[in-house]
Design a protein around this motif. Structure first.
Motif, PDB file in Angstrom:
ATOM      1  N   ARG A 100       0.820  -1.210   0.000  1.00 16.09           N
ATOM      2  CA  ARG A 100       0.000   0.000   0.000  1.00 16.09           C
ATOM      3  C   ARG A 100       0.859   1.267   0.000  1.00 16.09           C
ATOM      4  N   ALA A 101       2.036   1.207   0.613  1.00 16.14           N
ATOM      5  CA  ALA A 101       2.927   2.367   0.616  1.00 16.14           C
ATOM      6  C   ALA A 101       3.763   2.459  -0.659  1.00 16.14           C
ATOM      7  N   ARG A 102       3.659   1.454  -1.541  1.00 18.90           N
ATOM      8  CA  ARG A 102       4.382   1.424  -2.818  1.00 18.90           C
ATOM      9  C   ARG A 102       5.894   1.561  -2.595  1.00 18.90           C
ATOM     10  N   LEU A 103       6.383   0.811  -1.600  1.00 18.71           N
ATOM     11  CA  LEU A 103       7.806   0.887  -1.276  1.00 18.71           C
ATOM     12  C   LEU A 103       8.681   0.351  -2.398  1.00 18.71           C
ATOM     13  N   ARG A 104       8.182  -0.647  -3.139  1.00 21.29           N
ATOM     14  CA  ARG A 104       8.993  -1.207  -4.224  1.00 21.29           C
ATOM     15  C   ARG A 104       9.293  -0.156  -5.293  1.00 21.29           C
ATOM     16  N   ASP A 105       8.348   0.732  -5.527  1.00 18.49           N
ATOM     17  CA  ASP A 105       8.540   1.729  -6.585  1.00 18.49           C
ATOM     18  C   ASP A 105       9.547   2.798  -6.193  1.00 18.49           C
ATOM     19  N   ILE A 106       9.607   3.142  -4.891  1.00 20.65           N
ATOM     20  CA  ILE A 106      10.443   4.272  -4.492  1.00 20.65           C
ATOM     21  C   ILE A 106      11.774   3.857  -3.876  1.00 20.65           C
ATOM     22  N   THR A 107      11.955   2.559  -3.583  1.00 19.77           N
ATOM     23  CA  THR A 107      13.167   2.131  -2.870  1.00 19.77           C
ATOM     24  C   THR A 107      14.400   2.222  -3.758  1.00 19.77           C
ATOM     25  N   ASP A 108      15.347   3.001  -3.341  1.00 17.56           N
ATOM     26  CA  ASP A 108      16.652   3.117  -4.003  1.00 17.56           C
ATOM     27  C   ASP A 108      17.616   3.696  -2.970  1.00 17.56           C
ATOM     28  N   MET A 109      18.365   2.830  -2.310  1.00 18.22           N
ATOM     29  CA  MET A 109      19.230   3.289  -1.223  1.00 18.22           C
ATOM     30  C   MET A 109      20.543   2.530  -1.208  1.00 18.22           C
ATOM     31  N   ARG A 110      21.489   3.117  -0.524  1.00 19.05           N
ATOM     32  CA  ARG A 110      22.779   2.474  -0.284  1.00 19.05           C
ATOM     33  C   ARG A 110      23.020   2.467   1.220  1.00 19.05           C
ATOM     34  N   VAL A 111      23.349   1.288   1.752  1.00 21.95           N
ATOM     35  CA  VAL A 111      23.574   1.110   3.181  1.00 21.95           C
ATOM     36  C   VAL A 111      25.025   0.705   3.392  1.00 21.95           C
ATOM     37  N   SER A 112      25.744   1.509   4.148  1.00 19.62           N
ATOM     38  CA  SER A 112      27.146   1.211   4.473  1.00 19.62           C
ATOM     39  C   SER A 112      27.230   0.622   5.869  1.00 19.62           C
ATOM     40  N   ILE A 113      27.925  -0.500   6.001  1.00 16.43           N
ATOM     41  CA  ILE A 113      28.086  -1.185   7.292  1.00 16.43           C
ATOM     42  C   ILE A 113      29.574  -1.348   7.555  1.00 16.43           C
ATOM     43  N   GLU A 114      29.987  -0.867   8.716  1.00 18.16           N
ATOM     44  CA  GLU A 114      31.402  -0.911   9.072  1.00 18.16           C
ATOM     45  C   GLU A 114      31.550  -1.375  10.517  1.00 18.16           C
ATOM     46  N   ALA A 115      32.390  -2.388  10.731  1.00 19.29           N
ATOM     47  CA  ALA A 115      32.722  -2.854  12.074  1.00 19.29           C
ATOM     48  C   ALA A 115      34.076  -2.279  12.449  1.00 19.29           C
ATOM     49  N   THR A 116      34.110  -1.542  13.543  1.00 18.50           N
ATOM     50  CA  THR A 116      35.336  -0.816  13.886  1.00 18.50           C
ATOM     51  C   THR A 116      36.481  -1.725  14.298  1.00 18.50           C
ATOM     52  N   ALA A 117      36.193  -2.947  14.734  1.00 15.05           N
ATOM     53  CA  ALA A 117      37.253  -3.825  15.234  1.00 15.05           C
ATOM     54  C   ALA A 117      37.603  -4.939  14.258  1.00 15.05           C
ATOM     55  N   SER A 118      37.112  -4.882  13.031  1.00 17.89           N
ATOM     56  CA  SER A 118      37.437  -5.913  12.048  1.00 17.89           C
ATOM     57  C   SER A 118      37.582  -5.259  10.680  1.00 17.89           C
ATOM     58  N   GLU A 119      37.819  -6.070   9.678  1.00 11.33           N
ATOM     59  CA  GLU A 119      38.013  -5.558   8.325  1.00 11.33           C
ATOM     60  C   GLU A 119      36.695  -5.426   7.570  1.00 11.33           C
ATOM     61  N   LEU A 120      35.575  -5.650   8.248  1.00  7.34           N
ATOM     62  CA  LEU A 120      34.281  -5.546   7.584  1.00  7.34           C
ATOM     63  C   LEU A 120      33.984  -4.089   7.238  1.00  7.34           C
ATOM     64  N   ASP A 121      33.835  -3.812   5.949  1.00  6.97           N
ATOM     65  CA  ASP A 121      33.464  -2.479   5.461  1.00  6.97           C
ATOM     66  C   ASP A 121      32.767  -2.693   4.130  1.00  6.97           C
ATOM     67  N   SER A 122      31.446  -2.751   4.173  1.00  5.03           N
ATOM     68  CA  SER A 122      30.679  -3.129   2.991  1.00  5.03           C
ATOM     69  C   SER A 122      29.575  -2.119   2.732  1.00  5.03           C
ATOM     70  N   THR A 123      29.307  -1.887   1.447  1.00  4.42           N
ATOM     71  CA  THR A 123      28.205  -1.025   1.029  1.00  4.42           C
ATOM     72  C   THR A 123      27.244  -1.854   0.186  1.00  4.42           C
ATOM     73  N   ILE A 124      25.988  -1.856   0.585  1.00  5.38           N
ATOM     74  CA  ILE A 124      24.962  -2.663  -0.066  1.00  5.38           C
ATOM     75  C   ILE A 124      23.985  -1.748  -0.778  1.00  5.38           C
ATOM     76  N   GLY A 125      23.707  -2.050  -2.034  1.00  7.67           N
ATOM     77  CA  GLY A 125      22.710  -1.313  -2.784  1.00  7.67           C
ATOM     78  C   GLY A 125      21.376  -2.032  -2.764  1.00  7.67           C
ATOM     79  N   ILE A 126      20.307  -1.302  -2.449  1.00  6.17           N
ATOM     80  CA  ILE A 126      18.959  -1.873  -2.388  1.00  6.17           C
ATOM     81  C   ILE A 126      18.057  -1.065  -3.303  1.00  6.17           C
ATOM     82  N   ASN A 127      17.460  -1.751  -4.289  1.00  7.67           N
ATOM     83  CA  ASN A 127      16.515  -1.111  -5.194  1.00  7.67           C
ATOM     84  C   ASN A 127      15.359  -2.053  -5.463  1.00  7.67           C
TER      85      ASN A 127
END
Length: 365
Positions: A100-127
């Protein structure tokens, strides 16, 4: 009852706190994990039904968004909420909201996740093409902070699953209300190298203000490393209990062939409140393991209201001090007096007697 907390809306018989925020360096808030609270399951299911009603009658408005935000703070499992029933209703309501909110039509984002104590540093694209895809990012070092930064339009859920072990009774989780009495005792002393253990279990329902007995209940008892409950023996325990002292016992999963060798899981129709339910079962060593951990977990909880639980630490000092020579039981362990030592005089006498017997048998006839 309709309630509000931190700008969000939910329905619950009693107030429910959201995830705590701590401020360690006065620069950013740290979101803490959610702990079990009384009526978690009822609150999620009731709020999900309310969201469905509001969506059907009023469509999308600010109140529905506040309900969605609250529901997503209540996730206790990867992809789920508290238990089966409330998860089904909540997911149905959230899917209806997304349509009903039509989220599929408007979703376009990038989420960055970083763990300060490890080498994890990833950016995920969601559309709209990757909206339904679950992304899992494992990392080993759990020290430090996990930073999540989202940019763009739409809505997404980021969930952190953390597991840890404790070795003291004071470190285990406490239920919001004292619901069960649980006792687990193990006896390995009857057998020479502790290859067989007898586990005695007793349980009783204590939350009599809620009900005279519990609902469907589940008991999970971690097995010592290398030990399992043989499934046919477990089935025999269930049949004997149902015909005797524990008719509430329904089923068990514990055999190695079923892939549940790390724990034995017992299922009950209910736990009585007017008497103590007791039974015992046998675990057997399938793999030779020594110097095991001293503490293991036993968890009893209601199947459809798991915030009512009781957790106990099972002390296995007798297996913790067990060395590999005693486990193997072999004469080839030169520093294991438990098996290697033998009386020299008695051994020599036995050899002399055997030699005399052979000499008499081979002598002149």
């Amino acid at each position: 009852m309709k309630r509000k907390v931190d700008g969000m809306i939910y329905w619950s018989p009693a107030p429910i706190e959201t995830n705590r925020l701590t401020n360690e360096n006065s620069q950013r808030n740290l979101l803490q994990p959610k702990l079990e609270q009384l009526y978690d399951t009822r609150a999620v299911e009731t709020t999900a039904y309310a969201l469905l009603v509001y969506l059907i009658r009023d469509g999308i408005n600010i109140d529905q968004e506040k309900m969605v935000l609250w529901l997503n703070t209540m996730r206790l499992h990867d992809g789920g909420f508290i238990t089966t029933t409330d998860t089904l209703v909540a997911l149905r309501a959230l899917v209806e909201y997304s349509y009903r909110a039509r989220l599929r039509d408007i979703t376009d984002m990038r989420v960055s996740i970083e763990a300060t104590a490890s080498e994890l540093d990833s950016t995920i694209g969601i559309n709209n093409a990757t909206l339904a895809r679950t992304r899992i990012l494992p990392f080993e070092n759990v020290w430090g902070h996990l930073n999540v930064i989202g940019n763009g339009a739409g809505q997404a859920v980021v969930q952190l699953d953390v597991n840890y072990g404790v070795d003291t009774q004071n470190g285990i989780k406490r239920p919001p209300a004292k619901s069960f009495e649980l006792s687990v005792r193990e006896d390995f002393q009857r057998f020479r190298n502790k290859s067989i253990g007898i586990v005695d279990v007793c349980a009783k329902w204590l939350f009599l203000d809620e009900a005279p007995q519990s609902g469907s209940a589940v008991l999970e008892i971690e097995n010592p490393t290398g030990y399992v409950l043989y499934q046919p023996e477990g089935d025999a325990v269930v049949h004997a209990a149902r015909a005797g002292r524990a008719p509430q016992l329904r089923d068990v999963i514990g055999g190695h062939a079923y892939g549940h060798e790390r724990a034995t899981t017992w299922f009950f129709d209910y736990i009585p409140g007017n008497e103590t339910l007791c039974f015992n079962y046998t675990i057997r060593r399938w793999f030779p393991v020594a110097n095991m951990t001293k503490y293991r977990r036993a968890l009893l909880y209601e199947q459809f209201q798991p915030e009512l639980f009781e957790m106990q630490m099972v002390n296995s000092t007798v297996l913790h001090v067990l060395n590999i020579c005693e486990v193997c039981g072999s004469y080839q362990c030169p520093y294991c007096p438990f098996y290697s030592s033998s009386g020299l005089a008695s051994a020599s006498a036995a050899l002399l007697a055997m030699g005399a017997a052979v000499a008499l048998w081979l002598g002149p006839r």
